[in-house]
Write a protein that holds these residues in place. Structure first.
Motif, PDB file in Angstrom:
ATOM      1  N   UNK A  40     -26.796  77.578 -14.516  1.00 27.34           N
ATOM      2  CA  UNK A  40     -26.809  76.724 -13.322  1.00 27.34           C
ATOM      3  C   UNK A  40     -27.235  75.291 -13.685  1.00 27.34           C
ATOM      4  N   UNK A  41     -28.282  75.151 -14.487  1.00 27.05           N
ATOM      5  CA  UNK A  41     -28.762  73.827 -14.897  1.00 27.05           C
ATOM      6  C   UNK A  41     -27.771  73.162 -15.841  1.00 27.05           C
ATOM      7  N   UNK A  42     -27.246  73.961 -16.791  1.00 25.18           N
ATOM      8  CA  UNK A  42     -26.286  73.423 -17.765  1.00 25.18           C
ATOM      9  C   UNK A  42     -25.073  72.823 -17.061  1.00 25.18           C
ATOM     10  N   UNK A  43     -24.455  73.590 -16.156  1.00 25.50           N
ATOM     11  CA  UNK A  43     -23.248  73.109 -15.488  1.00 25.50           C
ATOM     12  C   UNK A  43     -23.536  71.929 -14.566  1.00 25.50           C
ATOM     13  N   UNK A  44     -24.714  71.921 -13.940  1.00 26.19           N
ATOM     14  CA  UNK A  44     -25.080  70.773 -13.102  1.00 26.19           C
ATOM     15  C   UNK A  44     -25.215  69.509 -13.955  1.00 26.19           C
ATOM     16  N   UNK A  45     -25.854  69.622 -15.104  1.00 29.38           N
ATOM     17  CA  UNK A  45     -26.007  68.460 -15.997  1.00 29.38           C
ATOM     18  C   UNK A  45     -24.668  67.980 -16.538  1.00 29.38           C
TER      19      UNK A  45
END
Length: 107
Positions: free
Chosen positions: A86-91
């Motif tokens: 979730x964090x990876x794709x948001x970044x």
């Protein structure tokens, strides 16, 4: 490279080494080519095709299984994959200016 293809490459690397057949995984960053010339987004650490070819040659001559370049970019990307998806794709969505992807994956 998707995880499943990476695992297949690992198995092939191990199995074929006894027959002296090499298997490598190449993770290039952005390489200046006619294909990347059409990209409408920022390409960090863009390198020339000649530099990419040199990196691949050096990797093939070494005992490395993974060939990745430019290191300053690929190490960052490898490090980011340690984050939750979730964090990876948001970044990544934010970095690419993709507001929909950023919103879909925002924590």
């Amino acid at each position: 490279v998707s995880q499943s293809r990476y695992v297949v490459a690992e198995v092939l690397h191990l199995e074929l080494a006894a027959k002296q057949i090499g298997v490598w995984v190449v993770h290039p960053g952005f390489v200046e080519t006619p294909a990347t010339a059409t990209n409408d987004f920022k390409m960090p650490a863009l390198i020339s095709a000649e530099e990419a070819a040199r990196e691949i040659r050096l990797g093939l001559e070494s005992s490395a299984f993974e060939i990745h370049f430019p290191k300053r970019f690929t190490w960052l990307m490898k490090s980011l994959r340690l984050l939750p998806d979730r964090w990876y794709f948001a970044l990544i969505g934010r970095a690419l200016g993709n507001a929909k992807a950023e919103q879909a994956y925002s924590p």
